[in-house]
Design a protein around this motif. Structure first.
Motif, short mmCIF file in Angstrom:
data_model
loop_
_atom_site.label_atom_id
_atom_site.label_comp_id
_atom_site.label_asym_id
_atom_site.label_seq_id
_atom_site.Cartn_x
_atom_site.Cartn_y
_atom_site.Cartn_z
N LEU A 1 48.55 -29.98 2.59
CA LEU A 1 50.00 -29.80 2.76
C LEU A 1 50.35 -28.33 2.93
CD1 LEU A 1 52.93 -30.75 2.77
CD2 LEU A 1 52.87 -30.69 0.25
N VAL A 2 49.75 -27.47 2.12
CA VAL A 2 50.01 -26.03 2.24
C VAL A 2 49.57 -25.52 3.61
CG1 VAL A 2 49.40 -23.75 1.35
CG2 VAL A 2 49.89 -25.62 -0.24
N ILE A 3 48.38 -25.93 4.06
CA ILE A 3 47.90 -25.51 5.37
C ILE A 3 48.85 -26.01 6.46
CG2 ILE A 3 46.01 -25.71 7.03
CD1 ILE A 3 44.11 -26.08 4.67
N THR A 4 49.35 -27.23 6.31
CA THR A 4 50.27 -27.81 7.30
C THR A 4 51.55 -26.98 7.40
OG1 THR A 4 49.40 -30.03 6.89
CG2 THR A 4 51.56 -29.88 7.93
N LEU A 5 52.09 -26.60 6.26
CA LEU A 5 53.33 -25.81 6.26
C LEU A 5 53.11 -24.43 6.88
CD1 LEU A 5 54.70 -26.73 2.71
CD2 LEU A 5 55.49 -27.60 4.92
N VAL A 6 52.00 -23.80 6.52
CA VAL A 6 51.71 -22.47 7.07
C VAL A 6 51.40 -22.57 8.57
CG1 VAL A 6 50.23 -20.43 6.92
CG2 VAL A 6 50.91 -21.64 4.84
N LYS A 7 50.70 -23.64 8.96
CA LYS A 7 50.42 -23.85 10.38
C LYS A 7 51.72 -24.02 11.16
CE LYS A 7 48.03 -24.82 14.10
NZ LYS A 7 47.24 -23.78 14.79
N THR A 8 52.67 -24.72 10.60
CA THR A 8 53.97 -24.89 11.25
C THR A 8 54.65 -23.54 11.45
OG1 THR A 8 54.23 -27.06 10.20
CG2 THR A 8 56.22 -26.00 11.07
N ALA A 9 54.66 -22.73 10.41
CA ALA A 9 55.27 -21.40 10.52
C ALA A 9 54.53 -20.53 11.52
CB ALA A 9 55.28 -20.73 9.14
N ALA A 10 53.20 -20.61 11.53
CA ALA A 10 52.40 -19.80 12.46
C ALA A 10 52.67 -20.19 13.90
CB ALA A 10 50.92 -19.94 12.14
N THR A 11 52.78 -21.49 14.17
CA THR A 11 53.04 -21.95 15.53
C THR A 11 54.43 -21.56 16.00
OG1 THR A 11 51.55 -23.84 15.19
CG2 THR A 11 53.10 -23.98 17.02
N VAL A 12 55.41 -21.75 15.15
CA VAL A 12 56.78 -21.34 15.50
C VAL A 12 56.85 -19.84 15.71
CG1 VAL A 12 59.16 -21.21 14.67
CG2 VAL A 12 57.83 -23.32 14.34
N GLY A 13 56.19 -19.07 14.84
CA GLY A 13 56.18 -17.62 14.99
C GLY A 13 55.50 -17.18 16.27
N THR A 14 54.41 -17.85 16.64
CA THR A 14 53.69 -17.51 17.87
C THR A 14 54.56 -17.74 19.09
OG1 THR A 14 51.57 -18.06 16.84
CG2 THR A 14 51.64 -18.02 19.24
N ILE A 15 55.28 -18.85 19.10
CA ILE A 15 56.20 -19.13 20.21
C ILE A 15 57.33 -18.11 20.22
CG2 ILE A 15 57.87 -20.80 21.10
CD1 ILE A 15 56.03 -23.01 19.97
N GLY A 16 57.88 -17.81 19.04
CA GLY A 16 58.97 -16.85 18.95
C GLY A 16 58.56 -15.44 19.33
N ALA A 17 57.25 -15.14 19.20
CA ALA A 17 56.77 -13.81 19.58
C ALA A 17 56.66 -13.64 21.08
CB ALA A 17 55.41 -13.56 18.93
N GLY A 18 56.77 -14.75 21.83
CA GLY A 18 56.75 -14.65 23.29
C GLY A 18 55.55 -15.25 23.95
N ALA A 19 54.67 -15.92 23.20
CA ALA A 19 53.47 -16.50 23.79
C ALA A 19 53.81 -17.76 24.56
CB ALA A 19 52.45 -16.82 22.70
N ALA A 20 53.09 -17.97 25.65
CA ALA A 20 53.20 -19.21 26.40
C ALA A 20 52.10 -20.15 25.95
CB ALA A 20 53.09 -18.94 27.90
N GLY A 21 52.37 -21.43 25.94
CA GLY A 21 51.38 -22.41 25.51
C GLY A 21 52.07 -23.70 25.12
N GLY A 22 51.28 -24.64 24.64
CA GLY A 22 51.82 -25.94 24.32
C GLY A 22 51.88 -26.21 22.83
N THR A 23 52.45 -27.36 22.50
CA THR A 23 52.54 -27.77 21.10
C THR A 23 51.92 -29.14 20.89
OG1 THR A 23 54.76 -28.71 21.45
CG2 THR A 23 54.64 -26.43 20.69
N LEU A 24 51.10 -29.60 21.83
CA LEU A 24 50.53 -30.94 21.71
C LEU A 24 49.59 -31.03 20.50
CD1 LEU A 24 49.11 -33.06 24.66
CD2 LEU A 24 48.07 -33.11 22.41
N THR A 25 48.52 -30.26 20.51
CA THR A 25 47.58 -30.34 19.39
C THR A 25 48.15 -29.77 18.09
OG1 THR A 25 46.48 -28.47 20.50
CG2 THR A 25 45.37 -30.59 20.56
N PRO A 26 48.97 -28.71 18.12
CA PRO A 26 49.63 -28.32 16.86
C PRO A 26 50.50 -29.45 16.29
CG PRO A 26 49.75 -26.52 18.43
CD PRO A 26 49.22 -27.70 19.18
N SER A 27 51.24 -30.14 17.15
CA SER A 27 52.07 -31.25 16.67
C SER A 27 51.23 -32.36 16.08
CB SER A 27 52.92 -31.80 17.82
OG SER A 27 53.86 -30.86 18.27
#
Length: 421
Positions: free
Chosen positions: A308-334
């Protein structure tokens, strides 16, 4: 000279040849993305065998931070100049797959560079999906072929969508999922004119890419039997997962809308990536496209609280990566986030009604979460089944869970549009 009409043998032969070439090109592109991604991972973390997570754990922990900092610098500089070029010349702007299906031309050099940047940062551990790169490459190839073959606008639209689906099929070895992705999401039309080329291109692409892409499933998951516990859980947990998935969609949308537009990316992206690298010193499974977290959830190889902790941090990391300007998908992160959430809810459920393997809850959670984030229940269902090599035993509870999640997602997003939510 008169062009072959839509009922002549010449028209049919031309369309068959172009369709086959779209599949071959998508397969080659998917294979190259796979090789590039794994080559960068092995170079950055110094391993030659085993999974990405095993490579991370065997390498010195500082490698994770260094790799993420390098990824942030490369991505920031690359996308800064690529997007600045597009602002100066409209015909050199990055064109999405959806826009290409709608008729826009994809500039070749820009599209390939954009895809290459995605492969590099994901290979170095960036927390974002890799599936957009092969879709963009295949869509560009399909549009290039369609333009030179002189097909109609409708035929071009179908070929570009099928090419994108075939790119997905190639890089993950999911021919059925890739075909349904093209039909359900990009074309939103089920007919002979869309289904036949989608099936053909995805099948050809998967076969071509199999030269380098392993034929084994993406995730190692036990075959889960059907028990009454999972059916009841699916009905109750679906809406909860749908609510969480809508929250994730809104977070990623907010991050996308507020990403740096110009030189700010040169500062924001390296800092965000460095922060993710530091967090990975304690939670290495947050790195990469989400496969590591997904496998941990499907195998329940760590305590539920830790996942659960890894899931929450992974969510924040993915959102932060997108917000930083990276292009990519959310299929496997989702998929990974959904698997972690499903496992967590399943762990709580087992306290009241034990007996079901934890992998079952992760499977249902991944499919339901992915269905909402993709807005495509059939594609999500098929992708999870192909990713995990599951038989039809769990189809009914997965469908129930997906239905509940998508229903909640539809209500919340509809309410958002109308101003209710």
């Amino acid at each position: 000279r008169r062009q072959p009409g839509p009922t002549t043998p010449g028209w049919l032969i031309r369309l068959v040849v172009v369709t086959a070439l779209v599949g071959v090109g998508a397969g080659i592109g998917g294979g190259l993305v796979y090789l590039g991604l794994h080559g960068i991972q092995h170079l950055a973390f110094g391993y030659s065998e085993g999974s990405f997570l095993e490579g991370l754990l065997d390498a010195p922990p500082v490698n994770r931070v260094v790799a993420l900092v390098v990824a942030g610098i490369v991505g920031a500089v690359g996308w800064y100049f690529l997007r600045a070029w597009g602002r100066r010349r409209a015909d050199h702007a990055v064109v999405s797959v959806e826009a290409a299906v709608g008729g826009k031309r994809m500039p070749g050099v820009v599209t390939l560079l954009n895809a290459a940047l995605q492969v590099v940062i994901v290979g170095l551990g960036a927390s974002i999906g890799r599936e957009v790169a092969p879709r963009e490459i295949a869509a560009w190839w399909a549009s290039w072929l369609a333009d030179r073959a002189g097909v109609s606008a409708r035929e071009r639209r179908i070929l570009v969508a099928c090419g994108a689906g075939a790119g997905l099929a190639a890089v993950y070895n999911v021919p059925f999922g890739g075909a349904v992705f093209a039909v359900e999401i990009l074309l939103a039309e089920i007919s002979f004119a869309t289904v036949l080329p989608a099936l053909a291109t995805s099948a050809i692409a998967a076969l071509v890419a199999r030269i380098v892409v392993p034929a084994n499933p993406l995730y190692v998951v036990e075959q889960v039997p059907l028990h009454p516990q999972i059916v009841v859980w699916a009905i109750l947990a679906g809406p909860i997962i749908g609510f969480a998935a809508v929250g994730f969609v809104r977070l990623t949308r907010l991050a996308q809308n507020h990403r740096p537009k110009s030189w700010g990316i040169l500062i924001v992206m390296p800092l965000v990536f460095a922060a993710v690298g530091v967090a990975s010193l304690w939670l290495p499974a947050i790195l990469g496209n989400g496969r590591s977290l997904g496998q941990l959830a499907f195998s329940a190889s760590l305590p539920v609280v830790v996942i659960l902790v890894i899931t929450l941090v992974k969510t924040a990391a993915t959102v932060g990566t997108i917000g930083a300007g990276a292009a990519g998908g959310t299929l496997t992160p989702s998929l990974a986030i959904g698997a972690g959430l499903g496992l967590t809810l399943g762990g709580v459920w087992q306290l009241a009604w034990p007996g079901e393997p934890l992998a079952a809850f992760a499977l249902l959670g991944s499919a339901a979460f992915l269905a909402v984030t993709m807005r495509a229940p059939l594609t999500a269902l098929l992708l999870v089944m192909e990713f995990t090599n599951q038989g039809p035993e769990l189809l009914a509870p997965i469908m129930l869970c997906v239905a509940g999640a998508v229903a909640v997602g539809y209500v919340l997003e509809r309410g958002r549009v109308t101003g209710v939510a």
